[in-house]
Design a protein around this motif. Structure first.
Motif, mmCIF file in Angstrom:
data_model
loop_
_atom_site.group_PDB
_atom_site.id
_atom_site.type_symbol
_atom_site.label_atom_id
_atom_site.label_comp_id
_atom_site.label_asym_id
_atom_site.label_seq_id
_atom_site.Cartn_x
_atom_site.Cartn_y
_atom_site.Cartn_z
ATOM 1 N N GLU A 657 -151.049 -65.751 -15.227
ATOM 2 C CA GLU A 657 -150.496 -65.770 -13.877
ATOM 3 C C GLU A 657 -149.047 -65.275 -13.845
ATOM 4 O OE1 GLU A 657 -152.180 -66.568 -11.229
ATOM 5 O OE2 GLU A 657 -153.889 -67.750 -11.920
ATOM 6 N N LEU A 658 -148.443 -65.066 -15.019
ATOM 7 C CA LEU A 658 -147.038 -64.662 -15.099
ATOM 8 C C LEU A 658 -146.923 -63.201 -15.505
ATOM 9 C CD1 LEU A 658 -145.698 -67.814 -16.993
ATOM 10 C CD2 LEU A 658 -145.801 -67.434 -14.512
ATOM 11 N N PHE A 659 -145.723 -62.653 -15.344
ATOM 12 C CA PHE A 659 -145.479 -61.279 -15.774
ATOM 13 C C PHE A 659 -145.516 -61.196 -17.291
ATOM 14 C CE2 PHE A 659 -143.032 -61.271 -11.684
ATOM 15 C CZ PHE A 659 -143.820 -60.340 -11.028
ATOM 16 N N THR A 660 -146.033 -60.062 -17.816
ATOM 17 C CA THR A 660 -145.888 -59.814 -19.246
ATOM 18 C C THR A 660 -144.423 -59.525 -19.537
ATOM 19 O OG1 THR A 660 -146.380 -57.480 -18.867
ATOM 20 C CG2 THR A 660 -148.227 -58.897 -19.472
ATOM 21 N N ARG A 661 -144.036 -59.587 -20.788
ATOM 22 C CA ARG A 661 -142.624 -59.366 -21.105
ATOM 23 C C ARG A 661 -142.479 -58.731 -22.477
ATOM 24 N NH1 ARG A 661 -140.873 -65.534 -20.578
ATOM 25 N NH2 ARG A 661 -141.967 -65.129 -18.630
ATOM 26 N N ARG A 662 -141.390 -57.979 -22.632
ATOM 27 C CA ARG A 662 -141.050 -57.371 -23.917
ATOM 28 C C ARG A 662 -139.766 -57.979 -24.476
ATOM 29 N NH1 ARG A 662 -142.534 -52.741 -20.742
ATOM 30 N NH2 ARG A 662 -144.498 -51.801 -21.464
ATOM 31 N N THR A 663 -139.385 -59.107 -23.937
ATOM 32 C CA THR A 663 -138.089 -59.706 -24.288
ATOM 33 C C THR A 663 -138.246 -61.050 -24.981
ATOM 34 O OG1 THR A 663 -138.037 -60.597 -22.028
ATOM 35 C CG2 THR A 663 -136.821 -58.551 -22.441
ATOM 36 N N GLY A 664 -139.417 -61.304 -25.548
ATOM 37 C CA GLY A 664 -139.606 -62.577 -26.220
ATOM 38 C C GLY A 664 -139.768 -63.704 -25.220
ATOM 39 N N LEU A 665 -139.044 -64.780 -25.423
ATOM 40 C CA LEU A 665 -139.203 -65.953 -24.584
ATOM 41 C C LEU A 665 -138.551 -65.804 -23.218
ATOM 42 C CD1 LEU A 665 -138.517 -68.796 -27.204
ATOM 43 C CD2 LEU A 665 -140.728 -68.013 -26.340
ATOM 44 N N VAL A 666 -137.541 -64.954 -23.128
ATOM 45 C CA VAL A 666 -136.764 -64.873 -21.893
ATOM 46 C C VAL A 666 -137.476 -64.045 -20.827
ATOM 47 C CG1 VAL A 666 -135.453 -62.813 -22.529
ATOM 48 C CG2 VAL A 666 -134.412 -64.497 -21.017
ATOM 49 N N PHE A 667 -137.263 -64.392 -19.562
ATOM 50 C CA PHE A 667 -137.845 -63.655 -18.438
ATOM 51 C C PHE A 667 -137.424 -62.194 -18.494
ATOM 52 C CE2 PHE A 667 -137.340 -62.129 -14.003
ATOM 53 C CZ PHE A 667 -138.674 -62.155 -13.634
ATOM 54 N N ASP A 668 -138.369 -61.285 -18.193
ATOM 55 C CA ASP A 668 -138.134 -59.845 -18.320
ATOM 56 C C ASP A 668 -138.209 -59.186 -16.939
ATOM 57 O OD1 ASP A 668 -138.060 -57.174 -18.924
ATOM 58 O OD2 ASP A 668 -139.583 -57.244 -20.489
ATOM 59 N N PRO A 669 -137.075 -58.963 -16.268
ATOM 60 C CA PRO A 669 -137.110 -58.352 -14.936
ATOM 61 C C PRO A 669 -137.600 -56.907 -14.956
ATOM 62 C CG PRO A 669 -134.838 -58.557 -15.692
ATOM 63 C CD PRO A 669 -135.685 -59.296 -16.675
ATOM 64 N N LEU A 670 -137.419 -56.203 -16.070
ATOM 65 C CA LEU A 670 -137.936 -54.833 -16.159
ATOM 66 C C LEU A 670 -139.464 -54.821 -16.172
ATOM 67 C CD1 LEU A 670 -135.823 -52.654 -18.638
ATOM 68 C CD2 LEU A 670 -136.299 -52.244 -16.217
ATOM 69 N N ALA A 671 -140.051 -55.798 -16.833
ATOM 70 C CA ALA A 671 -141.515 -55.880 -16.865
ATOM 71 C C ALA A 671 -142.069 -56.155 -15.470
ATOM 72 C CB ALA A 671 -141.961 -56.967 -17.839
ATOM 73 N N ALA A 672 -141.382 -56.990 -14.706
ATOM 74 C CA ALA A 672 -141.807 -57.250 -13.330
ATOM 75 C C ALA A 672 -141.765 -55.959 -12.516
ATOM 76 C CB ALA A 672 -140.913 -58.321 -12.705
ATOM 77 N N ALA A 673 -140.677 -55.199 -12.664
ATOM 78 C CA ALA A 673 -140.545 -53.942 -11.925
ATOM 79 C C ALA A 673 -141.588 -52.929 -12.364
ATOM 80 C CB ALA A 673 -139.138 -53.377 -12.119
ATOM 81 N N GLU A 674 -141.908 -52.907 -13.641
ATOM 82 C CA GLU A 674 -142.934 -51.989 -14.148
ATOM 83 C C GLU A 674 -144.289 -52.306 -13.527
ATOM 84 O OE1 GLU A 674 -144.995 -50.614 -18.384
ATOM 85 O OE2 GLU A 674 -143.434 -52.148 -18.362
ATOM 86 N N THR A 675 -144.613 -53.591 -13.426
ATOM 87 C CA THR A 675 -145.868 -54.002 -12.809
ATOM 88 C C THR A 675 -145.958 -53.507 -11.378
ATOM 89 O OG1 THR A 675 -145.983 -55.988 -14.195
ATOM 90 C CG2 THR A 675 -147.276 -55.999 -12.165
ATOM 91 N N ALA A 676 -144.883 -53.690 -10.622
ATOM 92 C CA ALA A 676 -144.890 -53.295 -9.211
ATOM 93 C C ALA A 676 -144.961 -51.780 -9.043
ATOM 94 C CB ALA A 676 -143.648 -53.851 -8.518
ATOM 95 N N ALA A 677 -144.240 -51.025 -9.863
ATOM 96 C CA ALA A 677 -144.234 -49.568 -9.736
ATOM 97 C C ALA A 677 -145.527 -48.941 -10.232
ATOM 98 C CB ALA A 677 -143.051 -48.988 -10.513
ATOM 99 N N ASP A 678 -146.160 -49.594 -11.178
ATOM 100 C CA ASP A 678 -147.407 -49.066 -11.725
ATOM 101 C C ASP A 678 -148.524 -49.049 -10.687
ATOM 102 O OD1 ASP A 678 -149.190 -48.430 -14.188
ATOM 103 O OD2 ASP A 678 -150.160 -50.161 -13.283
ATOM 104 N N MET A 679 -148.513 -50.016 -9.784
ATOM 105 C CA MET A 679 -149.630 -50.154 -8.845
ATOM 106 C C MET A 679 -149.836 -48.925 -7.966
ATOM 107 S SD MET A 679 -149.493 -54.138 -7.772
ATOM 108 C CE MET A 679 -149.975 -55.391 -8.958
#
Length: 819
Positions: A657-679
């Motif tokens: 239910e959460l965004f994937t991330r490339r930053t380990g444990l910390v929240f990844d705002p770039l991954a959120a943006a990638e999800t939205a732009a990919d659609m």
């Protein structure tokens, strides 16, 4: 020695002969046993099929009184697994069979005739020819243990105790382990084994054991000991309906699920495939009256385990259907009641609305037990997942940020919206069980049907505040009334039914009410501009702009007030996801304008529009709106939100239910943006859409693939350079676009004309990137351009995500509901 051998040989022959004589004697004696003698120490259960319970052996014995008589046989699952991902929900229905018991010597075969192929109007010889041309199915074979007159007694234990619902296959197919039925841990379940005059109900407790020690995460999360999964399986035998049911022909413009078969007695000038609609039997007490009570109303029973306030919401929503039946000329013909404590929800006599619990949220669905001979619905069976209401509540929580005073306000608007959604959901799933398909064009026709998938209709009011007052409708839709009129209207004697039915659908079309169902709306190539799941309004672009404004407002307020006091701060991400992606479904709806085509399920002579392409101007407007959704300014989360989301504490794991991330444990705002732009890119670069665009451009002066790519490159690669997080998102968007271009350039599903346009666009982009590389003095930008040119050398490595990285945010789940 020779004589001894001969003596031994004779002895062996005599022993074999003696055993054979004894065996025959036993067999003859067995066949001579009466049913009364065989069952004298067993407990009888008299009813539709008399059966006996042998306490000493744990066996069930069936007394078959009528051989070669067709009856209904149905399996179901009264106690389930609790995993949405595996299925096997409590209350799910298995296969519906028509069967007959046929005897040959001491064998009784349970045979399923083949009703898919018939000779309805032919003579006996013609019917026999069809019957012998297509296979029947023998479901089981029994051995006669006793008989009295024309009745026989058979041991049905192994038949009842088999894996009738293919549970083992389902568990293996979902990669949960190598499970097999363990007879030693399985037994007849007597509390739910009952008998009635018109139906016999038998139930078993079945245990499936894992034979290799490897169990999957889904069963691990819901089973106390995953190596042994114990469920219950129900078997129903019932008398078939009489022959008085009136079938109704299917019309392509109507929304009904069909009962199809091939009639080989059809004249050569008529179609061999016949389609009738699924519907309940409903007849007026007074057929001549404009409005009349029903001889036997349709009654649905709500699971008595449903809590308040959900119970009242489901009852109210289910009751909406009476509005449609009233419009079709019936008085109080559709009723909803609470299931009595003494009733069994698996009993085929009860239409059920089941409130089902799972470990994760998932879809609800409507199913039905149907007489395959006629299409008559015998039992409607609705499954409503209990966790789905919480997702609507979460959406409202993210939009409203209601915890300003660390407590819910007296007027809980979130609960109000979630309960309103449940009313619509109850009506929707019941709609399937009374015969209806989805109608995904209704959202563009003033929310004309509960059989559409509705997102909450959210607006900004005069005070620029988020308004949920009109989130969901509170009544049955106008198309739903048309649907019930078509399927259930009972016309006065002497009426030409075909003409009357055609008039219902023709008048609806003249009033702007039409029908587009699943295949069209769910097609990943997205053709019909007005048929989509989870969209609103008759102007997709206008609604997308509204949705983006609502999203912007919600994000501007997002923070501590989005979670209640005492909640771990990391849980803010759970609330953030549906807000950040609030526009996702309207984006998909708008994408269907690009390379889209209007059409209807027209039939010859009805005067409806057949096909009409979307104009180039409308396509350009849609494309620009989609490009705006990729704007880095729209996708950049403010630092005020990012710093409020720490890594999740112990005991709170990550989930899909959460965004994937490339930053380990910390929240990844770039991954959120990638999800939205990919659609939007994944929708636009569907190969079928690209191929259509090339053809439309050539024949109708529509929007071309080259023009679409030029606009997207202008909005990304050739737009002014941004800095900070916006700059990172800008570059990320550019690389996402490049990924889709490279992949499409070698996609075997793309036509040569499509590939040619994409190759030209890639060559132009390569030239542009090379020129930028020569001109720039920014080492960071140089490295970025070198990476870009290097990627262009190996298009086969470009793997578009097609948005599987997105959390499954559908307002009610992530699978298809179906009958």
């Amino acid at each position: 020695m020779k004589m001894l051998f001969q003596s031994l040989k004779l002895s062996k022959t005599w022993i074999v002969f003696t055993i054979h004589i004894i065996s025959c004697s036993i067999s003859m004696a067995q066949s001579g046993i009466t049913i009364a003698e065989k069952t004298k120490n067993m407990k009888p259960y008299n009813g539709f099929i008399n059966y006996y319970w042998d306490e000493s052996t744990g066996k069930i014995w069936l007394q078959i009184d009528e051989l070669d008589k067709e009856i209904l046989y149905q399996t179901s699952l009264p106690a389930g697994l609790g995993s949405n991902d595996v299925g096997l929900d409590r209350g799910v229905m298995g296969t519906t069979y028509i069967v007959k018991f046929s005897r040959t010597a001491n064998k009784v075969l349970m045979i399923e005739p083949n009703y898919a192929y018939r000779a309805v109007s032919g003579g006996e010889a013609e019917k026999r020819a069809v019957e012998q041309s297509f296979a029947q199915s023998t479901i089981w074979g029994f051995t006669v243990a006793a008989e009295t007159g024309g009745s026989v007694l058979v041991d049905a234990t192994d038949f009842i105790m088999r894996d009738a619902l293919k549970v083992s296959n389902r568990l293996r197919g979902s990669k949960q382990g190598n499970y097999n039925l363990d007879a030693g841990r399985s037994a007849i379940y007597l509390p739910r084994s009952k008998n009635f005059p018109l139906n016999t109900e038998l139930e078993t407790t079945l245990t499936f054991i894992n034979t290799d020690g490897q169990t999957g995460n889904f069963v691990n999360s819901v089973t106390p000991a995953p190596e042994a999964i114990t469920l219950r399986v129900h078997h129903s035998f019932a008398q078939l309906p009489d022959n008085n049911f009136q079938t109704r022909l299917y019309d392509a413009r109507s929304p009904y699920i069909t009962n199809s078969y091939f009639d080989y007695s059809s004249p050569v000038n008529e179609p061999i495939q016949k389609n009738t609609i699924l519907r309940h039997r409903l007849e007026k007490k007074d057929p001549s009256a404009l409005k009349s009570e029903a001889i036997k109303p349709i009654i649905y029973y709500l699971d008595n385990g449903t809590p308040e306030p959900i119970r009242s919401a489901l009852m109210e929503g289910a009751g909406w259907w009476n509005q449609a039946f009233e419009a079709a000329g019936f008085i109080n013909a559709f009723q909803v009641k609470i299931l009595p404590e003494t009733a069994d929800p698996m009993d085929l006599r009860y239409n059920m609305i089941n409130w089902v619990h799972r470990s994760t949220r998932g879809w609800s669905y409507g199913d039905a037990v149907v007489d395959p001979r006629t299409g008559e619905i015998i039992k409607g069976n609705v499954t409503l997942g209990s966790l789905r209401v919480r997702q609507d509540y979460l959406i409202a929580q993210g939009l409203l940020a209601p915890f300003e005073n660390n407590a819910l306000p007296a007027d809980d608007k979130m609960l109000k919206m979630a309960l309103q959604r449940l009313k619509q959901l109850s009506a929707h799933e019941i709609g399937h069980t009374i015969g209806l398909m989805h109608n995904y064009i209704s959202s563009s026709q003033n929310r004309a049907s509960v059989m559409d998938y509705p997102p909450p209709m959210v607006t900004l009011n005069a005070s620029n505040e988020i308004d949920l007052n009109n989130a969901y409708t509170n009544e049955i839709g106008e198309w739903d009334k048309v649907s019930i009129q078509y399927g259930y209207s009972q016309f006065p004697k002497g009426t030409n039914e075909a003409e009357a039915l055609n008039k219902i659908l023709s008048n609806a079309a003249k009033n702007g009410l039409t029908f587009i169902s699943d295949r069209d709306a769910r097609d990943p190539a997205g053709l019909h501009p007005e048929a989509h799941l989870w969209d609103n309004g008759n102007d997709p672009v206008k609604e997308l702009k509204n949705v983006m404004n609502v999203r912007s407002k919600a994000l501007s307020k997002f923070g501590l007030n989005n979670i209640p006091q005492g909640t771990p701060m990391a849980m803010l991400e759970d609330v953030l996801v549906p807000v950040y992606l609030f526009h996702r479904y309207q984006v998909e709806a708008v994408s269907k304008q690009v390379g889209g085509m209007y059409y209807s399920y027209a039939i010859k002579g009805d005067g409806q529009m057949v096909t009409r392409s979307v104009s180039k101007e409308v396509q350009l407007e849609a494309l620009k709106a989609l490009a705006d959704c990729m704007d880095p300014k729209a996708l950049t989360l403010p630092e005020s939100i990012i710093r409020l989301i720490p890594p999740r504490p112990a005991g709170y794991g990550n989930s899909k239910e959460l965004f994937t991330r490339r930053t380990g444990l910390v929240f990844d705002p770039l991954a959120a943006a990638e999800t939205a732009a990919d659609m939007p890119l994944s929708f636009l670069f569907n190969a079928s859409r690209l191929n259509r665009m090339v053809q439309y451009q050539a024949s109708n002066k529509g929007l071309g693939v080259d023009e679409m790519i030029s606009l997207l490159i202008a909005k990304t690669w050739k737009s002014p350079r941004l800095n900070g997080m916006e700059g990172l998102i800008q570059k990320q968007n550019e690389q996402l676009l490049l990924t889709y271009l490279l992949s499409a350039s070698i996609n075997d599903d793309a036509s040569f004309a499509t590939k040619a346009q994409i190759h030209k666009s890639l060559e132009d982009l390569k030239t542009y990137a090379g020129a930028q590389l020569k001109a720039t003095t920014d080492n960071t930008y140089k490295g970025y351009l070198i990476l870009t040119l290097d990627r262009m050398k190996t298009p086969e490595k470009a793997k578009p995500t097609l948005h599987p990285i997105a959390p499954p945010g559908a307002p009610i789940g992530c699978m298809m509901d179906e009958i």
